[in-house]
Design a protein around this motif. Structure first.
Motif, PDB file in Angstrom:
ATOM      1  N   LYS A  91      49.324  42.022  82.034  1.00 10.96           N
ATOM      2  CA  LYS A  91      50.596  41.750  82.713  1.00 10.96           C
ATOM      3  C   LYS A  91      50.633  40.289  83.126  1.00 10.96           C
ATOM      4  CE  LYS A  91      51.194  46.429  84.339  1.00 10.96           C
ATOM      5  NZ  LYS A  91      51.276  47.330  85.466  1.00 10.96           N
ATOM      6  N   MET A  92      51.805  39.673  82.929  1.00 13.81           N
ATOM      7  CA  MET A  92      51.987  38.271  83.272  1.00 13.81           C
ATOM      8  C   MET A  92      53.435  38.015  83.648  1.00 13.81           C
ATOM      9  SD  MET A  92      51.445  37.426  79.342  1.00 13.81           S
ATOM     10  CE  MET A  92      50.391  38.835  79.365  1.00 13.81           C
ATOM     11  N   ASP A  93      53.675  36.899  84.306  1.00 12.39           N
ATOM     12  CA  ASP A  93      55.013  36.502  84.709  1.00 12.39           C
ATOM     13  C   ASP A  93      55.864  36.249  83.465  1.00 12.39           C
ATOM     14  OD1 ASP A  93      57.017  35.478  86.625  1.00 12.39           O
ATOM     15  OD2 ASP A  93      56.593  33.564  85.635  1.00 12.39           O
ATOM     16  N   ILE A  94      57.077  36.795  83.434  1.00 10.61           N
ATOM     17  CA  ILE A  94      57.951  36.662  82.259  1.00 10.61           C
ATOM     18  C   ILE A  94      58.265  35.198  81.970  1.00 10.61           C
ATOM     19  CG2 ILE A  94      60.268  37.106  81.346  1.00 10.61           C
ATOM     20  CD1 ILE A  94      60.179  39.830  82.711  1.00 10.61           C
ATOM     21  N   MET A  95      58.687  34.456  82.971  1.00 10.93           N
ATOM     22  CA  MET A  95      59.040  33.055  82.744  1.00 10.93           C
ATOM     23  C   MET A  95      57.814  32.242  82.357  1.00 10.93           C
ATOM     24  SD  MET A  95      62.203  32.949  82.735  1.00 10.93           S
ATOM     25  CE  MET A  95      62.327  31.207  82.463  1.00 10.93           C
ATOM     26  N   GLN A 110      47.996  37.988  84.908  1.00  7.18           N
ATOM     27  CA  GLN A 110      47.853  38.438  86.287  1.00  7.18           C
ATOM     28  C   GLN A 110      47.037  39.710  86.427  1.00  7.18           C
ATOM     29  OE1 GLN A 110      52.037  38.439  87.158  1.00  7.18           O
ATOM     30  NE2 GLN A 110      51.945  36.376  87.991  1.00  7.18           N
ATOM     31  N   SER A 111      47.050  40.574  85.415  1.00  6.65           N
ATOM     32  CA  SER A 111      46.224  41.778  85.497  1.00  6.65           C
ATOM     33  C   SER A 111      45.823  42.255  84.113  1.00  6.65           C
ATOM     34  CB  SER A 111      46.937  42.900  86.261  1.00  6.65           C
ATOM     35  OG  SER A 111      47.971  43.459  85.502  1.00  6.65           O
ATOM     36  N   ILE A 112      44.652  42.888  84.065  1.00  7.61           N
ATOM     37  CA  ILE A 112      44.141  43.500  82.837  1.00  7.61           C
ATOM     38  C   ILE A 112      43.719  44.922  83.191  1.00  7.61           C
ATOM     39  CG2 ILE A 112      42.355  43.467  81.058  1.00  7.61           C
ATOM     40  CD1 ILE A 112      42.116  40.455  81.482  1.00  7.61           C
ATOM     41  N   ILE A 113      44.246  45.891  82.452  1.00  8.00           N
ATOM     42  CA  ILE A 113      43.865  47.286  82.646  1.00  8.00           C
ATOM     43  C   ILE A 113      43.305  47.792  81.319  1.00  8.00           C
ATOM     44  CG2 ILE A 113      44.684  49.605  83.191  1.00  8.00           C
ATOM     45  CD1 ILE A 113      46.937  48.203  84.835  1.00  8.00           C
ATOM     46  N   SER A 151      44.630  30.784  80.758  1.00 12.30           N
ATOM     47  CA  SER A 151      44.199  30.693  82.132  1.00 12.30           C
ATOM     48  C   SER A 151      44.290  32.076  82.756  1.00 12.30           C
ATOM     49  CB  SER A 151      45.118  29.735  82.898  1.00 12.30           C
ATOM     50  OG  SER A 151      44.846  29.776  84.276  1.00 12.30           O
ATOM     51  N   LEU A 152      43.211  32.537  83.351  1.00 10.31           N
ATOM     52  CA  LEU A 152      43.215  33.859  83.962  1.00 10.31           C
ATOM     53  C   LEU A 152      43.317  33.716  85.478  1.00 10.31           C
ATOM     54  CD1 LEU A 152      40.458  35.748  81.953  1.00 10.31           C
ATOM     55  CD2 LEU A 152      42.919  35.884  81.689  1.00 10.31           C
ATOM     56  N   GLY A 153      44.397  34.197  86.027  1.00  6.67           N
ATOM     57  CA  GLY A 153      44.572  34.287  87.465  1.00  6.67           C
ATOM     58  C   GLY A 153      44.712  35.766  87.785  1.00  6.67           C
ATOM     59  N   LEU A 154      43.621  36.493  87.724  1.00  4.38           N
ATOM     60  CA  LEU A 154      43.677  37.947  87.808  1.00  4.38           C
ATOM     61  C   LEU A 154      43.902  38.438  89.223  1.00  4.38           C
ATOM     62  CD1 LEU A 154      40.814  39.059  85.420  1.00  4.38           C
ATOM     63  CD2 LEU A 154      43.242  39.224  85.042  1.00  4.38           C
ATOM     64  N   GLU A 155      44.880  39.320  89.378  1.00  3.96           N
ATOM     65  CA  GLU A 155      45.089  40.041  90.618  1.00  3.96           C
ATOM     66  C   GLU A 155      44.490  41.438  90.526  1.00  3.96           C
ATOM     67  OE1 GLU A 155      49.295  40.032  91.303  1.00  3.96           O
ATOM     68  OE2 GLU A 155      49.395  37.852  91.287  1.00  3.96           O
ATOM     69  N   VAL A 156      44.509  42.015  89.303  1.00  4.41           N
ATOM     70  CA  VAL A 156      44.016  43.380  89.091  1.00  4.41           C
ATOM     71  C   VAL A 156      43.188  43.408  87.821  1.00  4.41           C
ATOM     72  CG1 VAL A 156      44.698  45.779  88.662  1.00  4.41           C
ATOM     73  CG2 VAL A 156      46.080  44.360  90.166  1.00  4.41           C
TER      74      VAL A 156
END
Length: 158
Positions: A91-95, A110-113, A151-156
């Motif tokens: 998951k990532m920001d659309i813009m 933002q997240s990897i599941i 660039s990985l800015g992981l939240e989840v």
């Protein structure tokens, strides 16, 4: 006032339709680019059943779901599966995704599941491991001199 509301309604419908249709239009390009990008970075064969890009599933984030993802070793461990994963969702920001594609800039994930991973790790008697598949910078098999812009800015991470 009625014309403004109708215009606003039409605008919202057009935006919603574009969010639904645009992933379908770029589906083949996304699959090819993803497979080429990953295969350039590893000494292994990457296979997957399908990639699904959605702007609606986790709005306001873009969602990329990779189904039946497999990493198959080459060279010494030829043909052995390193990983067999039922599904991976990014998951990532659309813009941010649109800007990164347009400007060839960093993608901030933002997240990897990861769903139902099966990982097979092996070490030979000579100490060689099957998970050491990343192509090093000095490896001459990779002729791509461009830097990787992920660039990985992981939240989840699940």
């Amino acid at each position: 006032m009625k014309k403004i509301l109708i215009a606003l309604f039409v605008f919202i419908v057009l935006i919603f339709t574009a969010l639904i249709i645009s992933p379908v239009l770029f589906e083949d390009d996304i699959k090819t680019k993803f497979k080429d990008l990953v295969n350039e970075q590893v000494n292994a064969s990457i296979e997957f059943n399908d990639i699904d890009l959605s702007f609606i599933r986790s709005f306001p984030k873009a969602s990329i779901k990779i189904e039946e993802f497999k990493i198959i070793n080459t060279e010494v461990f030829n043909g052995s599966k390193l990983a067999d994963i039922k599904g991976i969702e990014l998951k990532m920001d659309i813009m941010g995704l649109i800007n990164s594609i347009r400007n060839n800039s960093q993608i901030n994930i933002q997240s990897i599941i990861i769903e139902d991973p099966e990982i097979n790790l092996m070490i030979l008697k000579n100490g060689l491991s099957n998970w050491n598949i990343a192509i090093s910078e000095g490896d001459t098999t990779n002729n791509n001199n461009e830097e990787s812009d992920i660039s990985l800015g992981l939240e989840v991470f699940k």
